[in-house]
Design a protein around this motif. Structure first.
Motif, PDB file in Angstrom:
ATOM      1  N   ARG A 179      15.119 -34.682   9.326  1.00 50.01           N
ATOM      2  CA  ARG A 179      15.526 -35.720   8.373  1.00 50.01           C
ATOM      3  C   ARG A 179      14.351 -36.164   7.502  1.00 50.01           C
ATOM      4  NH1 ARG A 179      15.985 -39.674  13.323  1.00 50.01           N
ATOM      5  NH2 ARG A 179      14.091 -40.922  13.067  1.00 50.01           N
ATOM      6  N   ASP A 180      13.141 -36.284   8.109  1.00 49.25           N
ATOM      7  CA  ASP A 180      11.981 -36.702   7.322  1.00 49.25           C
ATOM      8  C   ASP A 180      11.640 -35.663   6.252  1.00 49.25           C
ATOM      9  OD1 ASP A 180      11.876 -38.980   8.811  1.00 49.25           O
ATOM     10  OD2 ASP A 180      10.143 -38.400  10.021  1.00 49.25           O
ATOM     11  N   TRP A 188      14.190 -36.036   3.393  1.00 49.10           N
ATOM     12  CA  TRP A 188      13.951 -37.182   2.522  1.00 49.10           C
ATOM     13  C   TRP A 188      12.710 -36.956   1.640  1.00 49.10           C
ATOM     14  CZ3 TRP A 188      14.896 -40.880   7.220  1.00 49.10           C
ATOM     15  CH2 TRP A 188      16.281 -40.990   7.438  1.00 49.10           C
ATOM     16  N   VAL A 241      17.247 -44.119   1.051  1.00 43.06           N
ATOM     17  CA  VAL A 241      16.339 -43.503   2.024  1.00 43.06           C
ATOM     18  C   VAL A 241      15.696 -44.562   2.912  1.00 43.06           C
ATOM     19  CG1 VAL A 241      14.194 -42.212   2.284  1.00 43.06           C
ATOM     20  CG2 VAL A 241      15.925 -41.440   0.652  1.00 43.06           C
ATOM     21  N   GLN A 255      13.297 -34.851  -1.594  1.00 43.50           N
ATOM     22  CA  GLN A 255      14.057 -35.407  -2.722  1.00 43.50           C
ATOM     23  C   GLN A 255      13.166 -36.017  -3.797  1.00 43.50           C
ATOM     24  OE1 GLN A 255      17.347 -34.676  -2.875  1.00 43.50           O
ATOM     25  NE2 GLN A 255      16.729 -33.569  -1.029  1.00 43.50           N
ATOM     26  N   LEU A 271      22.764 -38.105   1.979  1.00 45.17           N
ATOM     27  CA  LEU A 271      21.385 -38.492   2.263  1.00 45.17           C
ATOM     28  C   LEU A 271      21.336 -39.533   3.380  1.00 45.17           C
ATOM     29  CD1 LEU A 271      18.862 -37.417   0.781  1.00 45.17           C
ATOM     30  CD2 LEU A 271      18.836 -39.559  -0.528  1.00 45.17           C
ATOM     31  N   GLN A 291      16.161 -44.890   6.865  1.00 38.57           N
ATOM     32  CA  GLN A 291      15.034 -44.884   7.799  1.00 38.57           C
ATOM     33  C   GLN A 291      15.127 -46.056   8.768  1.00 38.57           C
ATOM     34  OE1 GLN A 291      11.858 -44.869   4.922  1.00 38.57           O
ATOM     35  NE2 GLN A 291      11.584 -42.647   5.027  1.00 38.57           N
ATOM     36  N   ARG A 339      20.512 -39.317   8.469  1.00 35.28           N
ATOM     37  CA  ARG A 339      19.655 -40.077   9.387  1.00 35.28           C
ATOM     38  C   ARG A 339      19.906 -39.677  10.829  1.00 35.28           C
ATOM     39  NH1 ARG A 339      24.147 -42.855   8.312  1.00 35.28           N
ATOM     40  NH2 ARG A 339      25.126 -44.208   9.890  1.00 35.28           N
TER      41      ARG A 339
END
Length: 523
Positions: free
Chosen positions: A489-490, A493, A513, A496, A478, A517, A482
């Motif tokens: 990637r967004d 995340w 997360v 999840q 996870l 970020q 990034r």
């Protein structure tokens, strides 16, 4: 009837986090990025943890590795979930002042390991004073003719939890804390009722509780001794005195704790023989080494140097050490002098010098018991040019790929420089490790390394493994993602399902997360 409650205050959780940062996450494994992630969002995590009733809390299973202890033996190493570690540390720090008051007073110079102190600013610390141990040993050697040395065999793995519980119950006013601690330990023992985790500093405090009554018994018998963790040194007027000491210690350990002495490390010596073992050889290198241990390492030959905190005088002192000669002597022969190798590597890591990289790389198969010193050395060294780092990386990866036997413990540490910096590169080899290694912790290290490199194809490979990954590996993937393009990637995340309130069960994942970020924005 209302169920019993035991909760931690936010101040206690702050102290536990500061304690873990100061004293280390584990004695034997790299510091996980999750610690920084939790610090980043601590204002969210702290109140969530303070709401937990620790008398009904069920911890996560701990991860375990077997680590070489020396050439022929191994020790189990446990890696606790970050939240569990903070809970255990908080509870242990709460009982530590009570435990400290029950021990033989520090002023008597008998027990030198893990003495608890609270600094004027309220910060909690543990001190293990190797220098004072050596001083008190020398004082007693001048008064007695014979010495007996002994230590407890497989101390932490063989601790019987019921007897540890009895030891904690004997402390005044910590009944609820004892229940909560034992609940954690029983869950980690996999139903065997034996063993406490090896690695967390808090467990060393608990182990000291087990030996309080043993130390008191030995004193009540009029024995003269000093102890450092599970190592005992007895002093007597003659051989019979020392044999009696060993007999009484062995009998007490067996009858009250279910423990035994390590016969391979139990010896009788004359005071002169033991004094000669403590005294460094009379040559310039050894004299300088003694000064370095005293002035730079704080008396503890196993301490790790922080290059950023060395004074100019300390740098000059360790720079004068003939590390080449020491390393050659330590590496020659059939059995390597692991203590000397670790000392030299710690010195070189402190100086960040690339000296002896080749000699170390050629001996990796024999250096498994000091893998953490090798990994730390490689991680801290400042290479003279990129080609030198590239050559080193290639040789490390070749060893991981072709070595006759490479333990998971050694793999974790040799991959640590890759996991800390993208400068080590080699995406193709890391992809293979992240995919094929049998160890989740080794795959985690490879995933963290790939996260620095930002190769989209490799990261998509990692992403596809999320459903089968767990805990430490899952969070590493996870975090590594990034490096994907922003929309990918967004979306990952968000998928999840980590939205909503902060709770103990989701805090580490949510912290991962948010930390990822932040790191993505800094790229």
């Amino acid at each position: 009837m209302t169920a019993a409650q035991l909760k931690l205050s936010e101040n206690e959780l702050d102290q536990a986090l500061a304690f873990v940062v100061d004293h280390g996450y584990s004695y034997y494994l790299p510091v996980p990025f999750e610690l920084e992630a939790l610090k980043h969002v601590w204002d969210h995590v702290r109140p969530a943890l303070a709401s937990v009733n620790l008398l009904s809390y069920t911890p996560h299973r701990c991860s375990e590795l077997l680590a070489p202890k020396n050439k022929y033996t191994v020790r189990p190493i446990q890696l606790l979930d970050p939240i569990d570690l903070l809970f255990l540390t908080s509870l242990t720090l709460r009982i530590a002042p009570v435990l400290e008051s029950a021990r033989i007073p520090r002023s008597e110079g008998v027990v030198h390991s893990f003495r608890f102190t609270q600094e004027p600013d309220g910060r909690l610390r543990l001190e293990s004073d190797w220098d004072e141990w050596a001083r008190h040993v020398r004082e007693r050697l001048s008064e007695r003719k014979m010495v007996a040395k002994a230590d407890i065999v497989d101390f932490f793995p063989r601790i019987y939890l019921h007897r540890l519980e009895n030891s904690l119950d004997s402390l005044e006013g910590v009944e609820q804390e004892t229940r909560a601690i034992m609940r954690l330990l029983h869950n980690w023992s996999h139903g065997t009722s034996y063993g406490i985790p090896v690695g967390p500093v808090a467990c060393n405090i608990l182990a000291e509780a087990l030996l309080v009554e043993v130390d008191d018994f030995l004193q009540s018998q009029g024995l003269i001794f000093v102890r450092y963790i599970d190592d005992y040194v007895f002093f007597g007027a003659n051989e019979a005195d020392c044999l009696r000491s060993l007999y009484l210690l062995g009998q007490r350990l067996h009858s009250t704790q279910g423990l035994s002495l390590n016969m391979a490390k139990t010896r009788l010596l004359t005071a002169a023989q033991f004094a000669s073992e403590l005294a460094p050889p009379d040559d310039p290198t050894s004299v300088l080494q003694g000064r370095i241990i005293e002035e730079v390492f704080g008396g503890d030959p196993y301490a790790e140097l922080d290059p950023t905190k060395l004074t100019e005088h300390e740098k000059e002192l360790i720079g004068d050490l003939d590390s080449s000669r020491m390393l050659v002597l330590a590496l020659e022969g059939d059995i390597i002098d692991l203590r000397a190798v670790k000392f030299v590597l710690n010195v070189l890591a402190g100086l960040r010098q690339p000296k002896h990289i080749e000699a170390v790389l050629q001996q990796l198969d024999r250096l498994q018991p000091v893998s953490e010193a090798v990994g730390r050395f490689l991680n801290l060294v400042e290479f003279e040019h990129d080609a030198q780092r590239k050559d080193t990386a290639q040789k490390v990866l070749a060893y991981l790929r072709t070595g006759q036997f490479v333990s998971d413990f050694q793999s974790v540490w040799l991959l640590e420089p890759f996991a800390r910096s993208g400068e080590w590169d080699h995406v193709d080899e890391l992809r293979v490790i992240a995919r094929d290694s049998r160890s989740r912790l080794v795959r985690r290290q490879a995933a963290l390394a790939l996260g620095h490199l930002g190769d989209r194809s490799a990261l998509l490979d990692l992403k596809s493994c999320l459903d089968d990954a767990q805990d430490w590996e899952w969070r590493a993937i996870l975090f590594a993602c990034r490096g994907l393009p922003r929309d990918e990637r967004d979306a990952l995340w968000r998928s999840q399902a980590l939205a909503g309130d902060w709770r103990p069960e989701n805090s580490v994942a949510k912290a991962t997360v948010e930390y990822a970020q932040r790191e993505a924005k800094l790229r």
